[in-house]
Every structure is written in structure tokens, then in C-alpha cells.
Motif scaffolding. Structure first.
Motif, PDB file in Angstrom:
ATOM      1  N   TRP A   1       0.838  -1.188   0.000  1.00 49.55           N
ATOM      2  CA  TRP A   1       0.000   0.000   0.000  1.00 49.55           C
ATOM      3  C   TRP A   1       0.878   1.244   0.000  1.00 49.55           C
ATOM      4  CZ3 TRP A   1      -1.434  -3.867   3.663  1.00 49.55           C
ATOM      5  CH2 TRP A   1      -2.587  -4.552   3.320  1.00 49.55           C
ATOM      6  N   LYS A   2       0.454   2.235  -0.752  1.00 47.95           N
ATOM      7  CA  LYS A   2       1.187   3.497  -0.793  1.00 47.95           C
ATOM      8  C   LYS A   2       1.249   4.088   0.616  1.00 47.95           C
ATOM      9  CE  LYS A   2       1.511   7.543  -3.711  1.00 47.95           C
ATOM     10  NZ  LYS A   2       0.919   8.231  -4.842  1.00 47.95           N
ATOM     11  N   ALA A   3       2.430   4.490   1.033  1.00 49.56           N
ATOM     12  CA  ALA A   3       2.693   5.049   2.364  1.00 49.56           C
ATOM     13  C   ALA A   3       2.327   4.066   3.477  1.00 49.56           C
ATOM     14  CB  ALA A   3       1.974   6.377   2.562  1.00 49.56           C
ATOM     15  N   ARG A   4       2.322   2.766   3.152  1.00 49.22           N
ATOM     16  CA  ARG A   4       2.015   1.702   4.121  1.00 49.22           C
ATOM     17  C   ARG A   4       0.664   1.876   4.803  1.00 49.22           C
ATOM     18  NH1 ARG A   4       7.245   1.116   7.675  1.00 49.22           N
ATOM     19  NH2 ARG A   4       8.389   2.536   6.386  1.00 49.22           N
ATOM     20  N   ASN A   5      -0.281   2.450   4.076  1.00 52.17           N
ATOM     21  CA  ASN A   5      -1.618   2.671   4.622  1.00 52.17           C
ATOM     22  C   ASN A   5      -2.616   1.862   3.796  1.00 52.17           C
ATOM     23  OD1 ASN A   5      -4.109   3.583   5.444  1.00 52.17           O
ATOM     24  ND2 ASN A   5      -3.517   5.734   5.486  1.00 52.17           N
ATOM     25  N   PRO A   6      -3.299   0.881   4.393  1.00 54.08           N
ATOM     26  CA  PRO A   6      -4.240   0.038   3.643  1.00 54.08           C
ATOM     27  C   PRO A   6      -5.380   0.806   2.983  1.00 54.08           C
ATOM     28  CG  PRO A   6      -3.778  -0.918   5.782  1.00 54.08           C
ATOM     29  CD  PRO A   6      -3.153   0.446   5.765  1.00 54.08           C
ATOM     30  N   LYS A   7      -5.608   2.047   3.353  1.00 48.44           N
ATOM     31  CA  LYS A   7      -6.661   2.836   2.722  1.00 48.44           C
ATOM     32  C   LYS A   7      -6.194   3.429   1.394  1.00 48.44           C
ATOM     33  CE  LYS A   7      -8.898   3.945   7.054  1.00 48.44           C
ATOM     34  NZ  LYS A   7      -9.309   4.952   8.003  1.00 48.44           N
ATOM     35  N   ASN A   8      -4.883   3.431   1.148  1.00 47.58           N
ATOM     36  CA  ASN A   8      -4.334   3.962  -0.097  1.00 47.58           C
ATOM     37  C   ASN A   8      -4.306   2.884  -1.176  1.00 47.58           C
ATOM     38  OD1 ASN A   8      -3.875   6.430   1.122  1.00 47.58           O
ATOM     39  ND2 ASN A   8      -1.757   5.982   1.613  1.00 47.58           N
ATOM     40  N   GLU A   9      -3.957   3.308  -2.382  1.00 45.94           N
ATOM     41  CA  GLU A   9      -3.881   2.376  -3.494  1.00 45.94           C
ATOM     42  C   GLU A   9      -2.697   1.421  -3.331  1.00 45.94           C
ATOM     43  OE1 GLU A   9      -2.586   4.057  -7.277  1.00 45.94           O
ATOM     44  OE2 GLU A   9      -1.956   5.823  -6.177  1.00 45.94           O
ATOM     45  N   VAL A  10      -2.784   0.288  -4.000  1.00 44.84           N
ATOM     46  CA  VAL A  10      -1.693  -0.687  -4.007  1.00 44.84           C
ATOM     47  C   VAL A  10      -0.702  -0.296  -5.090  1.00 44.84           C
ATOM     48  CG1 VAL A  10      -1.103  -3.111  -4.377  1.00 44.84           C
ATOM     49  CG2 VAL A  10      -3.210  -2.510  -3.158  1.00 44.84           C
ATOM     50  N   VAL A  11       0.580  -0.285  -4.733  1.00 44.04           N
ATOM     51  CA  VAL A  11       1.630   0.054  -5.692  1.00 44.04           C
ATOM     52  C   VAL A  11       2.623  -1.087  -5.780  1.00 44.04           C
ATOM     53  CG1 VAL A  11       1.419   2.557  -5.389  1.00 44.04           C
ATOM     54  CG2 VAL A  11       2.942   1.260  -3.892  1.00 44.04           C
ATOM     55  N   GLU A  12       3.347  -1.131  -6.892  1.00 44.53           N
ATOM     56  CA  GLU A  12       4.362  -2.158  -7.100  1.00 44.53           C
ATOM     57  C   GLU A  12       5.668  -1.713  -6.498  1.00 44.53           C
ATOM     58  OE1 GLU A  12       5.624  -3.517 -11.035  1.00 44.53           O
ATOM     59  OE2 GLU A  12       3.615  -4.377 -11.117  1.00 44.53           O
TER      60      GLU A  12
END
Length: 71
Positions: free
Chosen positions: A60-71
Motif C-alpha cells: 500500500w502506498k505510504a504503508r496505509n491500507p486505505k491507499n492504493e496498491v503500488v508495485e
């Protein structure tokens, strides 16, 4: 005189732990199964250059599950 403890008055909830049998049975549900230990994984194996595009990590972007998933 009997001794009472707080535990004697707590309500028993459902068992939230997975049994080993349930875990092993779920391995057969899908066509692909994997598990990993990220901490000890690095520097443990060599991936040939032609297969490196198949090895990707998602987070997760910025290690926040509410954000989008990034590679």
C-alpha cells in the motif's frame, strides 16, 4: 469460601484462530498458493534476469491500507 476470578465472569466468544486442518485444506482451493517469510527471504535465492519481471512486490502506498496498491 470459594475464590472467584475475572475469568469466571467473562463471556466466551467464537474461536478466532484457524485450525491447522483448515489452513491445509485452503491450500487446495486455488490453483496457485504461496507463502513467504519476507524477513529472511532476501538474499536467499537467485532469480535469473529473464524471470525477474515475474517477481514483483505489492504494497500500500505510504504503508496505509486505505491507499492504493503500488508495485
Amino acid at each position: 469460601m470459594s475464590t472467584l476470578s475475572l475469568h469466571d465472569h467473562l463471556l466466551q466468544g467464537p474461536d478466532q484462530l484457524n485450525t491447522l486442518l483448515a489452513i491445509l485444506c485452503r491450500f487446495k482451493e486455488e490453483s496457485v498458493t504461496f507463502m513467504t517469510d519476507f524477513k529472511s527471504m532476501f538474499h536467499q535465492f537467485m532469480v535469473s534476469e529473464e524471470h525477474r519481471d515475474l517477481l514483483k512486490f505489492s504494497w500500500w502506498k505510504a504503508r496505509n491500507p486505505k491507499n492504493e496498491v503500488v508495485e
